[in-house]
Design an enzyme around this catalytic site. Structure first.
Site, PDB file in Angstrom:
ATOM      1  N   GLY A 111      -4.438  -0.055  -5.840  1.00 22.36           N
ATOM      2  CA  GLY A 111      -4.477  -0.122  -4.376  1.00 22.36           C
ATOM      3  C   GLY A 111      -3.179   0.363  -3.785  1.00 22.36           C
ATOM      4  N   ASN A 112      -2.972   0.065  -2.537  1.00 22.96           N
ATOM      5  CA  ASN A 112      -1.702   0.429  -1.896  1.00 22.96           C
ATOM      6  C   ASN A 112      -1.357  -0.629  -0.859  1.00 22.96           C
ATOM      7  OD1 ASN A 112      -2.756   1.276   0.823  1.00 22.96           O
ATOM      8  ND2 ASN A 112      -3.941   2.636  -0.511  1.00 22.96           N
ATOM      9  N   ARG A 113      -0.236  -0.433  -0.182  1.00 20.40           N
ATOM     10  CA  ARG A 113       0.290  -1.506   0.674  1.00 20.40           C
ATOM     11  C   ARG A 113      -0.166  -1.425   2.127  1.00 20.40           C
ATOM     12  NH1 ARG A 113       5.497  -1.061   1.171  1.00 20.40           N
ATOM     13  NH2 ARG A 113       5.779   0.862   0.019  1.00 20.40           N
ATOM     14  N   ALA A 130      -5.543   4.323   4.195  1.00 18.99           N
ATOM     15  CA  ALA A 130      -4.810   4.841   3.040  1.00 18.99           C
ATOM     16  C   ALA A 130      -5.784   4.779   1.861  1.00 18.99           C
ATOM     17  CB  ALA A 130      -3.571   4.004   2.788  1.00 18.99           C
TER      18      ALA A 130
END
Ligand code: PMT
Length: 409
Positions: free
Chosen positions: A217-219, A285
Site C-alpha cells: 500500500g502507500n501512505r 494513490a
C-alpha cells in the site's frame, strides 16, 4: 464494495428564517423543522408581531438555539444582537411568512426591527413567502412591491389559494412549508457554479493483498481527495467518490461513496460510472503493481517466499482518458519525489488529461497524510498555475474554482 446513502440535501447550508406577524407564523415551526430535517443549520429572527402568533420558545426548541427578536440580548448588560453578523452568516434568508408590511419595508430599506436590519445587511440571496389577506395581496401597492423585490433578485414563493383567516377565499395563504423547503433546496441546486455537473473523484490508497493480513500500500490518507469532494459538492456538483481504505467520514452533500480496497476494484467502480460523468479527478494513490500470488491464510516466517512476483495493475486514469468524450473533462494528480515538471507533463499527455496537479514530496508540508499541500497545475493548453503551501480544504476550493473557469465551456 459498498454504497453510502445520499446525505441530507441541505446539510451545512446556513439559513436565516425570518418570521413576521401573520397567522401563518404557526407554519414556520414546520418549516424550521423541515429545513433542519434536510440538514440545514437554521437561525430564527422574529419580529415583535411574529411573537404574538408563535412563541420564541417554540422556535428555539425546534432549532436548538435561542431565537433573535430584539436589537439587544441583554439591555442592562449592553449585549446587543449583531444583525450584521446574522446577515453575513446566512447562505440564504427566507422570510416566511412575509407580511405586506415587511415586503414594503424591504422595498424602502426600512430598518425598524431586527429582521429588517438583517435584511438590509445581508450579502446572501433572500426568498420571501408572502402571507396576507386576499385584498392586501392583490392591492396595487403589494403587487408593485413584489415586482420591485423580484427585479432585485428576491425569490418570491407564491402564496396559495384557499380559505383565509378573514373568512374570505382567495390567494394569500402562505405556501406550504414542504414547498418552501423544496424551493430552498432548488435554490442551492441551481445557483451554484457546478450545479447539474456529475463529478467523479478517486481518493485514498489501494491495498494489494499479499496474504490474509499483509498488503502492498502507500501512505495516502484520502485528505486531498475528500477536500476536493467537499469543495465540488459545496459548489453544487453531484459527486461520486470512489475511495480506497481510509479513515475519513463522507463529506457533507457528497452524493455517493463507493468504498473499494484494491486497484482492480477501483478500476471496476470507476468504469461502472465514468461514462455518465461530466468531470473526473483522479486523486487516488493507486498501486501500479499487485502481488502475482496471494494467500488466504497468514504466511508464517517459514512460509514467506524469498521473492514476491508482481503483476501490473490497470492504469485507471489512462483508461478514463482513453474513453473520454469531447464533453468530458479529466484531471489527474502526479506525485513526484523530485521537481517533477517533466514527468507531470508526460503523464498529462500519455493519459489524455485536460490538466494535471503536480505535488512533490520535495516540498515540506506537501503530499501524503498532512493537512496541507503545495501544487502546480498544468493544463493541456500549456497554462501553469502555482499554488502556495496551504490547507488542503482551501486549496481544493481554489482548484475547483480554477477548473470551473478554465476547463468547463
Ligand atoms: O491522500 P492524501 O494523504 O491527502 O495525499 C494526497 C496525494 C499525495 C495522494 C495526492 O495529492 C496525489 O498526488 N495523488 C496521486 C498519487 C499518485 O498515484 O500519483 P502518480 O503520479 O503515481 O499517478 C498519476 C495519476 O494516475 C494519478 O492521478 C493516479 O490517481 C493515477 N493512477 C496511477 C496509477 C494507476 N494504476 N492508476 C491510476 O489511475
Amino acid at each position: 464494495m459498498e454504497l453510502a446513502s445520499p446525505s441530507f440535501p441541505l446539510s451545512g447550508r446556513r439559513i436565516v428564517l425570518g418570521i413576521t406577524g401573520s397567522i401563518a407564523a404557526y407554519k414556520s415551526a414546520t418549516l424550521a423543522r423541515e429545513l433542519k430535517r434536510r440538514g440545514a443549520q437554521v437561525r430564527v429572527v422574529m419580529t415583535a408581531g411574529a411573537t404574538e402568533f408563535i412563541t420564541p420558545l417554540t422556535m428555539a426548541t425546534l432549532i436548538d438555539r435561542p431565537v433573535h427578536s430584539d436589537f439587544t440580548e441583554d439591555e442592562h448588560a449592553g449585549v446587543w444582537t449583531n444583525h450584521v453578523e446574522l446577515g453575513i452568516w446566512g447562505d440564504l434568508i427566507v422570510v416566511a411568512p412575509a407580511t405586506a408590511n415587511t415586503l414594503a419595508a424591504m422595498v424602502h430599506g426600512q430598518c425598524e426591527n431586527l429582521l429588517q436590519a438583517v435584511l438590509l445587511s445581508a450579502r446572501c440571496p433572500v426568498a420571501v413567502a408572502p402571507a396576507m389577506d386576499l385584498d392586501m395581496f392583490t392591492h396595487a401597492s403589494t403587487q408593485d412591491n413584489l415586482r420591485v423585490l423580484e427585479e432585485r433578485g428576491v425569490d418570491i414563493v407564491d402564496p396559495g389559494t384557499g380559505p383565509l383567516a378573514s373568512g374570505l377565499v382567495g390567494k394569500g395563504r402562505m405556501a406550504e412549508p414542504e414547498d418552501i423547503a423544496d424551493r430552498v433546496e432548488a435554490h442551492f441546486q441551481k445557483t451554484l457554479p457546478w450545479s447539474g455537473k456529475q463529478v467523479l473523484i478517486t481518493a485514498g490508497p489501494t491495498h494489494e493483498p499479499l496474504d490474509a493480513v499483509r498488503f502492498l500500500g502507500n501512505r495516502s490518507s484520502g485528505k486531498m481527495g475528500f477536500a476536493l469532494a467537499s469543495a465540488f459538492a459545496d459548489q453544487g456538483a453531484l459527486v461520486t467518490l470512489v475511495v480506497g481504505p481510509v479513515n475519513l467520514p463522507t463529506p457533507e452533500r457528497v452524493h455517493r461513496r463507493i468504498d473499494i480496497s484494491t486497484a482492480v476494484d477501483m478500476n471496476e467502480a470507476v468504469q461502472s460510472c465514468w461514462a455518465s460523468m461530466d468531470f473526473g479527478v483522479a486523486c487516488a494513490a493507486v498501486s501500479d503493481f499487485r502481488p502475482a500470488q496471494t494467500s488466504d491464510i497468514k504466511w508464517h516466517r517459514a512460509d514467506m517466499p524469498e521473492t514476491i512476483a508482481l503483476k501490473e495493475n490497470p492504469d485507471i486514469l489512462r483508461g478514463m482518458g482513453q474513453s473520454k468524450t469531447d464533453a468530458q473533462r479529466l484531471v489527474g494528480f502526479a506525485l513526484e519525489t523530485d521537481e517533477g515538471l517533466d514527468s507531470a507533463k508526460a503523464k498529462l499527455a500519455r493519459k489524455n488529461l485536460d490538466a494535471i496537479v503536480l505535488n512533490t514530496l520535495q516540498d515540506d508540508g506537501a503530499g501524503f497524510a498532512v493537512d496541507t499541500n503545495k501544487v502546480t497545475v498544468l493544463d493541456a493548453s500549456g497554462r501553469t498555475v502555482e499554488f502556495d503551501l496551504q490547507a488542503k480544504d482551501e486549496l481544493a476550493q481554489k482548484l475547483v474554482d480554477l477548473w470551473r473557469t478554465t476547463l468547463i465551456p
